[in-house]
Design a protein around this motif. Structure first.
Motif, PDB file in Angstrom:
ATOM      1  N   THR A 190       0.821  -1.203   0.000  1.00 57.50           N
ATOM      2  CA  THR A 190       0.000   0.000   0.000  1.00 57.50           C
ATOM      3  C   THR A 190       0.855   1.253   0.000  1.00 57.50           C
ATOM      4  OG1 THR A 190      -1.732  -1.170   1.204  1.00 57.50           O
ATOM      5  CG2 THR A 190      -1.817   1.242   1.238  1.00 57.50           C
ATOM      6  N   ALA A 191       1.905   1.247   0.817  1.00 64.22           N
ATOM      7  CA  ALA A 191       2.745   2.434   0.902  1.00 64.22           C
ATOM      8  C   ALA A 191       3.555   2.619  -0.376  1.00 64.22           C
ATOM      9  CB  ALA A 191       3.682   2.315   2.110  1.00 64.22           C
ATOM     10  N   ALA A 192       3.979   1.503  -0.990  1.00 67.03           N
ATOM     11  CA  ALA A 192       4.833   1.611  -2.172  1.00 67.03           C
ATOM     12  C   ALA A 192       4.032   1.941  -3.422  1.00 67.03           C
ATOM     13  CB  ALA A 192       5.601   0.303  -2.366  1.00 67.03           C
ATOM     14  N   THR A 193       2.929   1.247  -3.624  1.00 66.40           N
ATOM     15  CA  THR A 193       2.129   1.444  -4.829  1.00 66.40           C
ATOM     16  C   THR A 193       0.660   1.591  -4.449  1.00 66.40           C
ATOM     17  OG1 THR A 193       1.968  -0.956  -5.100  1.00 66.40           O
ATOM     18  CG2 THR A 193       3.737   0.167  -6.295  1.00 66.40           C
ATOM     19  N   PRO A 194       0.195   2.807  -4.196  1.00 70.76           N
ATOM     20  CA  PRO A 194      -1.218   2.996  -3.874  1.00 70.76           C
ATOM     21  C   PRO A 194      -2.085   2.634  -5.069  1.00 70.76           C
ATOM     22  CG  PRO A 194      -0.119   5.095  -4.265  1.00 70.76           C
ATOM     23  CD  PRO A 194       0.958   4.058  -4.221  1.00 70.76           C
ATOM     24  N   PRO A 195      -3.335   2.294  -4.838  1.00 69.42           N
ATOM     25  CA  PRO A 195      -4.215   1.917  -5.948  1.00 69.42           C
ATOM     26  C   PRO A 195      -4.300   3.041  -6.977  1.00 69.42           C
ATOM     27  CG  PRO A 195      -5.238   1.438  -3.825  1.00 69.42           C
ATOM     28  CD  PRO A 195      -4.011   2.244  -3.539  1.00 69.42           C
ATOM     29  N   PRO A 196      -4.249   2.709  -8.265  1.00 72.17           N
ATOM     30  CA  PRO A 196      -4.308   3.751  -9.293  1.00 72.17           C
ATOM     31  C   PRO A 196      -5.714   4.311  -9.439  1.00 72.17           C
ATOM     32  CG  PRO A 196      -4.302   1.593 -10.317  1.00 72.17           C
ATOM     33  CD  PRO A 196      -4.113   1.361  -8.843  1.00 72.17           C
ATOM     34  N   ALA A 197      -5.788   5.556  -9.834  1.00 72.21           N
ATOM     35  CA  ALA A 197      -7.095   6.165 -10.080  1.00 72.21           C
ATOM     36  C   ALA A 197      -7.667   5.727 -11.411  1.00 72.21           C
ATOM     37  CB  ALA A 197      -6.980   7.692 -10.033  1.00 72.21           C
ATOM     38  N   THR A 198      -6.798   5.302 -12.333  1.00 74.70           N
ATOM     39  CA  THR A 198      -7.227   4.842 -13.652  1.00 74.70           C
ATOM     40  C   THR A 198      -6.538   3.520 -13.961  1.00 74.70           C
ATOM     41  OG1 THR A 198      -7.399   7.137 -14.405  1.00 74.70           O
ATOM     42  CG2 THR A 198      -7.437   5.435 -16.091  1.00 74.70           C
ATOM     43  N   LEU A 199      -7.294   2.571 -14.477  1.00 74.45           N
ATOM     44  CA  LEU A 199      -6.750   1.269 -14.834  1.00 74.45           C
ATOM     45  C   LEU A 199      -7.183   0.923 -16.258  1.00 74.45           C
ATOM     46  CD1 LEU A 199      -5.419  -1.496 -14.126  1.00 74.45           C
ATOM     47  CD2 LEU A 199      -7.689  -2.240 -13.343  1.00 74.45           C
ATOM     48  N   PHE A 200      -6.220   0.626 -17.120  1.00 72.91           N
ATOM     49  CA  PHE A 200      -6.502   0.147 -18.471  1.00 72.91           C
ATOM     50  C   PHE A 200      -6.298  -1.364 -18.478  1.00 72.91           C
ATOM     51  CE2 PHE A 200      -5.529   4.585 -19.050  1.00 72.91           C
ATOM     52  CZ  PHE A 200      -6.422   4.998 -20.024  1.00 72.91           C
ATOM     53  N   TYR A 201      -7.331  -2.104 -18.886  1.00 70.26           N
ATOM     54  CA  TYR A 201      -7.302  -3.560 -18.829  1.00 70.26           C
ATOM     55  C   TYR A 201      -7.470  -4.102 -20.242  1.00 70.26           C
ATOM     56  CZ  TYR A 201      -7.829  -8.036 -16.396  1.00 70.26           C
ATOM     57  OH  TYR A 201      -7.630  -9.305 -15.916  1.00 70.26           O
ATOM     58  N   GLY A 202      -6.418  -4.722 -20.774  1.00 73.40           N
ATOM     59  CA  GLY A 202      -6.471  -5.235 -22.139  1.00 73.40           C
ATOM     60  C   GLY A 202      -7.285  -6.509 -22.245  1.00 73.40           C
ATOM     61  N   VAL A 203      -8.029  -6.639 -23.329  1.00 71.96           N
ATOM     62  CA  VAL A 203      -8.877  -7.806 -23.566  1.00 71.96           C
ATOM     63  C   VAL A 203      -8.650  -8.304 -24.990  1.00 71.96           C
ATOM     64  CG1 VAL A 203     -11.234  -8.686 -23.700  1.00 71.96           C
ATOM     65  CG2 VAL A 203     -10.634  -6.995 -21.960  1.00 71.96           C
ATOM     66  N   ARG A 204      -8.446  -9.604 -25.145  1.00 74.62           N
ATOM     67  CA  ARG A 204      -8.360 -10.210 -26.476  1.00 74.62           C
ATOM     68  C   ARG A 204      -9.741 -10.753 -26.833  1.00 74.62           C
ATOM     69  NH1 ARG A 204      -3.265 -11.090 -28.485  1.00 74.62           N
ATOM     70  NH2 ARG A 204      -1.528 -10.764 -27.022  1.00 74.62           N
ATOM     71  N   GLY A 205     -10.462 -10.031 -27.641  1.00 76.01           N
ATOM     72  CA  GLY A 205     -11.801 -10.434 -28.029  1.00 76.01           C
ATOM     73  C   GLY A 205     -12.102  -9.940 -29.429  1.00 76.01           C
ATOM     74  N   ALA A 206     -13.296 -10.190 -29.888  1.00 74.95           N
ATOM     75  CA  ALA A 206     -13.696  -9.771 -31.225  1.00 74.95           C
ATOM     76  C   ALA A 206     -15.134  -9.276 -31.176  1.00 74.95           C
ATOM     77  CB  ALA A 206     -13.562 -10.919 -32.222  1.00 74.95           C
TER      78      ALA A 206
END
Length: 204
Positions: free
Chosen positions: A83-99
């Motif tokens: 928690t101290a080193a890497t607080p939760p990000p305010a924005t998360l991009f999540y890649g998806v392999r789909g069609a």
């Protein structure tokens, strides 16, 4: 009126009276934002406001929730050292392999793989089933009382899923309801016009 305001602002800047957040004569620039986390304002502030946007909301109240996209948060949401080193990000991009698929010429587009991924992410964001009762012990077993359920990182009613196509919105909504998350708002950009949520998931 907007066109007149923009032309007046351009003339004012051309005369050297502009600057970050400069407004046309007789107008005021709204630079203080009372809704968004500072990290979310940084990019549009640089691109469109000459870095003049002021995050005026309580940043502690807008802190991202402690959660894991894989639904594996511990009792504290995250490990103490992490928690101290890497607080939760305010924005998360999540890649998806789909069609993207289109059932017929009359239908909009949908991406079933992405819809399933969105449902899983929202489920993790809302607690990942952590508040579900555990299986009952055997009749001869003296089991201790179960601990009280922990509140989810984000309540389902505070989550919104924005989809580009209505068919995708219907697919995501059905998957969330199957997970007991019918309280999550799901719709298109038009449906969310003028609304706000604590956590937004955008399905592109």
């Amino acid at each position: 009126l907007l066109d007149l305001w923009l032309r007046a602002a351009g003339k004012e800047q051309a005369r050297g009276g502009g600057g970050p957040g400069a407004a046309a004569p007789g107008a005021g620039a709204l630079l203080r934002n009372y809704r968004s986390h500072a990290a979310l304002l940084a990019l549009p502030g640089r691109l469109f406001y000459e870095a003049a946007l002021i995050p005026a909301a309580d940043q502690a109240a807008l802190a991202p929730p402690a959660w894991s996209p894989d639904g594996e948060a511990d009792e504290g949401g995250r490990e103490e050292a992490d928690t101290a080193a890497t607080p939760p990000p305010a924005t998360l991009f999540y890649g998806v392999r789909g069609a993207a698929v289109r059932p017929s010429a009359a239908d909009a587009w949908a991406n079933p793989v992405e819809a399933a991924t969105v449902a899983c992410l929202v489920e993790a964001l809302c607690g990942g089933g952590q508040n579900q009762p555990s299986s009952a012990p055997a009749p001869d077993t003296q089991a201790p009382p179960p601990p009280p359920p922990r509140p989810p990182p984000v309540a389902p009613a505070a989550v919104g899923v924005i989809c580009l196509y209505r068919l995708q919105a219907r697919a995501v909504r059905a998957m969330l309801r199957a997970r007991g998350l019918g309280g999550v708002r799901v719709g298109t950009v038009d449906d969310f016009q003028g609304q706000e949520v604590d956590a937004a998931v955008i399905s592109t």
